[in-house]
Design a protein around this motif. Structure first.
Motif, PDB file in Angstrom:
ATOM      1  N   GLY A  37       0.806  -1.228   0.000  1.00 61.66           N
ATOM      2  CA  GLY A  37       0.000   0.000   0.000  1.00 61.66           C
ATOM      3  C   GLY A  37       0.829   1.263   0.000  1.00 61.66           C
ATOM      4  O   GLY A  37       0.290   2.346  -0.051  1.00 61.66           O
ATOM      5  N   THR A  61       1.329   7.872  -1.809  1.00 56.39           N
ATOM      6  CA  THR A  61       0.726   7.576  -0.519  1.00 56.39           C
ATOM      7  C   THR A  61       0.838   8.796   0.395  1.00 56.39           C
ATOM      8  O   THR A  61       1.900   9.375   0.551  1.00 56.39           O
ATOM      9  N   VAL A 106      -0.146   1.915   8.389  1.00 53.16           N
ATOM     10  CA  VAL A 106      -0.754   1.974   7.063  1.00 53.16           C
ATOM     11  C   VAL A 106      -2.223   1.609   7.211  1.00 53.16           C
ATOM     12  O   VAL A 106      -2.557   0.569   7.761  1.00 53.16           O
ATOM     13  N   VAL A 107      -3.098   2.495   6.755  1.00 54.76           N
ATOM     14  CA  VAL A 107      -4.531   2.254   6.847  1.00 54.76           C
ATOM     15  C   VAL A 107      -4.959   1.430   5.645  1.00 54.76           C
ATOM     16  O   VAL A 107      -4.776   1.829   4.503  1.00 54.76           O
ATOM     17  N   ARG A 108      -5.441   0.255   5.954  1.00 55.95           N
ATOM     18  CA  ARG A 108      -5.952  -0.628   4.907  1.00 55.95           C
ATOM     19  C   ARG A 108      -7.356  -1.036   5.295  1.00 55.95           C
ATOM     20  O   ARG A 108      -7.738  -0.930   6.449  1.00 55.95           O
ATOM     21  N   ARG A 143     -10.064  -3.148   6.818  1.00 55.19           N
ATOM     22  CA  ARG A 143      -9.861  -4.129   7.862  1.00 55.19           C
ATOM     23  C   ARG A 143     -11.228  -4.573   8.364  1.00 55.19           C
ATOM     24  O   ARG A 143     -12.062  -3.751   8.725  1.00 55.19           O
ATOM     25  N   GLY A 185     -11.619   1.515   7.413  1.00 61.17           N
ATOM     26  CA  GLY A 185     -10.721   1.790   6.293  1.00 61.17           C
ATOM     27  C   GLY A 185     -11.325   1.503   4.942  1.00 61.17           C
ATOM     28  O   GLY A 185     -10.614   1.251   3.993  1.00 61.17           O
ATOM     29  N   THR A 235     -10.215   3.518   1.860  1.00 64.21           N
ATOM     30  CA  THR A 235      -8.953   3.254   1.191  1.00 64.21           C
ATOM     31  C   THR A 235      -9.133   2.376  -0.034  1.00 64.21           C
ATOM     32  O   THR A 235      -8.250   2.290  -0.869  1.00 64.21           O
ATOM     33  N   SER A 295      -4.511   3.229  -0.047  1.00 65.32           N
ATOM     34  CA  SER A 295      -4.184   3.262   1.373  1.00 65.32           C
ATOM     35  C   SER A 295      -3.334   4.487   1.689  1.00 65.32           C
ATOM     36  O   SER A 295      -2.714   5.074   0.814  1.00 65.32           O
ATOM     37  N   TYR A 296      -3.351   4.869   2.936  1.00 66.89           N
ATOM     38  CA  TYR A 296      -2.558   6.004   3.372  1.00 66.89           C
ATOM     39  C   TYR A 296      -1.946   5.679   4.727  1.00 66.89           C
ATOM     40  O   TYR A 296      -2.251   4.650   5.334  1.00 66.89           O
TER      41      TYR A 296
END
Lengths: 206, 550
Positions: free
Chosen positions: B64, B70, B116-118, B120, B128, B131, B136-137
């Motif tokens: 990500g 990013t 890392v925000v994915r 979830r 998230g 994203t 993702s960020y």
């Protein structure tokens, strides 16, 4: 051969830039006017070297922000992005369009830089009353003047994109501060070239 | 030569018009580079002043992360951009070089966290999702430390609670993790008041330490005497008190949870500071048990079987749990050659004297109090705790009639006097009854019974004879009598049917009677007409009836 050449300046003659009338100049310390159309007359462009230097130096100064600052700010659904000229070229290069990258590199980085260097060379040589390769230098000057306006390509692209791509939240393109500086560089070098009097190249040969 | 030819032309050329020269034009042109320098300088300086710090964050993977794309976001506001993603020299992790905005410089402290925000998906919900669209960020949670730092280690999982959320954090120690996870809810009186922030295995590997967050204003209910327990799933327990099912909420059944409650005690316990460590109990009952400061072990000798008694069984005094069984052994008494059951128990003497009434006695006095109680007949006894499961408990009670005994403090652990359990007493009583039964003269009784039976037999025979005579002599006579009676009844029935015919509605007698009566009515009517006429025309008696005039 140069000894045999007779110049208008040597004879005290002046030609009007506007109506083309030839007239005889007075003797020093005075600004002359065309007797027919009243346009100011001069043997050589007044303060040509100094003015050319002034514009050139200004162009040199602005050349730095033009390349360092972002020239275009893109914001779209997928995030905002600010591109400098160099990052744009790198992007093009990495994404496979090396031909486009080359065009942009030549038009936007090399040409302005070469113009700056060429003008510097001309001004230096004129100031030092150099007799070195006058014909080549004259040709160089013509190329510089010809090529000047084409460097505005980048500015055109940015201006058109900024005007066209304003789709609210979806995508927006704005000109960055670098565009201003870049445009200024091009204009200033054009002024510099304009102020430069190519006849000065030949004067030391008298 | 050429000069000569040009001469006449030169004379015709007009003179240029002279004008005094303006001197200041030279200076003016130099304003342009100065202005350019100022503008350029401002642009460059402003850009560099806005340029924030560059930091590096290490992650386990570069999943990500994309250089130049990013973003770094704090509370969903963009504060930076990943400039470069490289693999560390030891190729175990990934280093992301991030350029941040200038404003966040003071927040780059030791405990600032990046992750890392994915997308979830957990039992507690989905996070998230954004994203999926925007890529993702890197999320940031600003720490509270003062120690500035430029190199960070990224978290693999986003912290459940932001650092600046109002509330308190506490540590909980537990033997195992149960079904808890990061984000598992924390309940107080079944209200969700917080969640599990993190957990880690203790360094010695003997337990798990949780970090839980309790949001304000609920964190003020966590006090020194607060108990936490694992409220995960369904808690099914079976003990002497029966089968017990305990749940917290549907959510906690699915994803687990922690509940806490403060012991109801007189006097408010002092509030505690954040990060205080508590024990996480497995069940609510365990958590809410009194933590007794004083405990006294005792050994008891039982002569009866202890089948159904297990370590942990309650020791109760008239229904109040005052201790628990800590061990069961078989003891061979070398002197008396007897094999007895040695049961160890642990008594919390405090519970034998409530703190509510009177002053709290000195811990050393409990021995004296126990001695006194034993002198008044306090004994331990095995008792059935649950008839269904057959489990035993140790019950303490007063048996004033019990033989004198006292606590043998000389032994270790001290020996507590016992009395046989109610079952044993029942057995003894039964034995006594059996013995009495044995003493009964059963043989003589049997002889008498036999004689009686013989007499009875003779009597029965006589009775049989009697019955036979009745059959032979009396029954035929009765048969004849019955025949007669039947005939009489037949006669009677005939008579009754004749009478019925006479009296029925369509009988001739009835018909005649009705006719006669009708005749009689008509006669009476004629008579009335005659009488009326006579009344109006009495003369008719003399003159006879007049003809009607038309």
């Amino acid at each position: 051969m140069s000894d045999t050449l007779v110049t208008a300046a040597a004879r005290g003659l002046l030609s009007c830039h506007v109506c083309g009338l030839l007239s005889r100049g007075g003797h020093g310390g005075q600004t002359l006017h065309c007797p027919r159309c009243s346009t100011p007359l001069h043997v050589r462009k007044p303060d040509s070297v100094a003015r050319s230097w002034a514009f050139l130096i200004a162009a040199y100064i602005l050349y730095i922000p033009a390349n360092v600052l972002p020239i275009m700010e893109t914001s779209s659904l997928f995030g905002a992005q600010a591109d400098t000229i160099m990052s744009g070229i790198l992007y093009l290069w990495h994404s496979g369009s090396w031909d486009l990258a080359l065009v942009v590199f030549i038009a936007s980085i090399m040409v302005p830089l070469l113009k700056l260097i060429a003008l510097t060379l001309l001004l230096f040589s004129v100031q030092r009353r150099s007799t070195w390769q006058p014909l080549q230098r004259a040709k160089l000057y013509r190329v510089v003047e010809l090529v000047g306006r084409w460097s505005m390509l980048d500015i055109y692209v940015v201006a058109i994109l900024a005007a066209l791509v304003q789709i609210g939240a979806l995508a927006t393109i704005n000109a960055g501060p670098g565009a201003l500086a870049f445009g200024a560089v091009v204009v200033l070098t054009m002024f510099s070239a304009m102020e430069f009097d190519p006849r000065l190249i030949w004067d030391p040969l008298q | 030569m050429s000069e000569m030819q040009q001469e006449p032309g030169l004379d015709d050329i007009p003179e240029a018009v002279p004008e005094p020269r303006k001197r200041f034009s030279l200076q003016l042109v130099w304003l342009i580079p100065i202005v350019a320098a100022i503008i350029g300088g401002i642009l460059v300086v402003r850009t560099y002043l806005q340029k924030g710090p560059t930091i590096t964050i290490t992650f386990k993977t570069g999943d990500g992360l994309e250089a130049g794309k990013t973003k770094v976001k704090y509370k969903d506001v963009e504060v930076g951009l990943v400039k470069e993603v490289t693999i560390a020299r030891d190729i175990t992790h990934v280093i992301a070089t991030v350029e941040l905005k200038k404003e966040v410089t003071p927040y780059l402290v030791e405990d600032t966290k990046f992750w890392v925000v994915r997308p979830r998906i957990s039992g507690g919900g989905i996070t998230g999702l954004g994203t999926l669209m925007g890529g993702s960020y890197i999320g940031v949670d600003v720490g509270t430390s003062k120690q500035q730092q430029q190199e960070f280690t990224g978290l693999e999982v986003a912290p459940a609670v932001a650092m600046d959320a109002p509330g308190s954090r506490f540590q909980l120690h537990s033997a195992d993790i149960g079904s808890l996870d990061i984000g598992s809810p924390v309940y107080f009186r079944r209200i969700q008041v917080g969640q599990v922030v993190s957990y880690e295995l203790d360094k010695d590997g003997k337990g798990v330490t949780f970090k839980v967050f309790v949001a304000a204003p609920y964190d003020k209910y966590v006090r020194a005497n607060t108990r936490f327990w694992n409220a995960s799933g369904v808690d099914l327990t079976m003990d002497a008190s029966g089968l017990k099912l305990d749940t917290q909420s549907l959510m906690s059944i699915l994803i687990g949870g922690i509940a806490f409650q403060t012991l109801d005690e007189s006097g408010e316990a002092p509030p505690i500071s954040a990060n205080t460590a508590f024990t996480l109990f497995a069940t609510r009952d365990e958590a809410m048990k009194n933590r007794d400061t004083i405990s006294q072990g005792f050994a008891m000798i039982f002569k009866e079987s202890v089948r159904g008694l297990s370590p942990g069984a309650t020791v109760d005094f008239r229904g109040v749990t005052v201790g628990e069984v800590s061990g069961i052994h078989v003891a061979h008494d070398a002197r008396s050659k007897e094999v007895n059951m040695l049961v160890e128990m642990r008594i919390y003497p405090e519970r034998l004297r409530s703190r509510v009434v009177g002053s709290v006695p000195d811990p050393n006095e409990y021995g004296a109090i126990l001695n006194e109680m034993v002198a008044h007949g306090l004994r331990a006894q095995l008792m059935s705790g649950n008839l269904l499961t057959g489990q035993l408990i140790v019950a303490l009670d007063f048996f004033p009639n019990a033989p004198k005994a006292n606590v043998n403090w000389a032994l270790s652990p001290p020996r507590f006097p016992t009395t046989p359990g109610s079952l044993v007493e029942l057995q003894e009583t039964l034995m006594r009854i059996v013995k009495k039964l044995e003493k009964l003269p059963l043989d003589e009784v049997a002889g008498d019974v036999r004689q009686t039976v013989q007499t009875l037999d003779a009597t029965l025979k006589d009775a049989a004879k009697l019955v036979r005579r009745v059959d032979k002599d009396i029954l035929p006579e009765i048969g004849m009598t019955l025949e007669e009676a039947r005939k009489t009844l037949d006669e009677g029935r005939k008579t009754l049917s004749a009478a019925k015919q006479t009296l029925s509605a369509d009988a001739p007698l009835q018909q005649d009677l009705r006719e006669t009566l009708r005749e009689l009515a008509r006669t009476a009517q004629s008579l009335r007409v005659l009488t009326d006429y006579l009344e109006r025309h009495p003369e008719s008696l003399i003159r006879g009836k007049q003809e009607d005039t038309p």
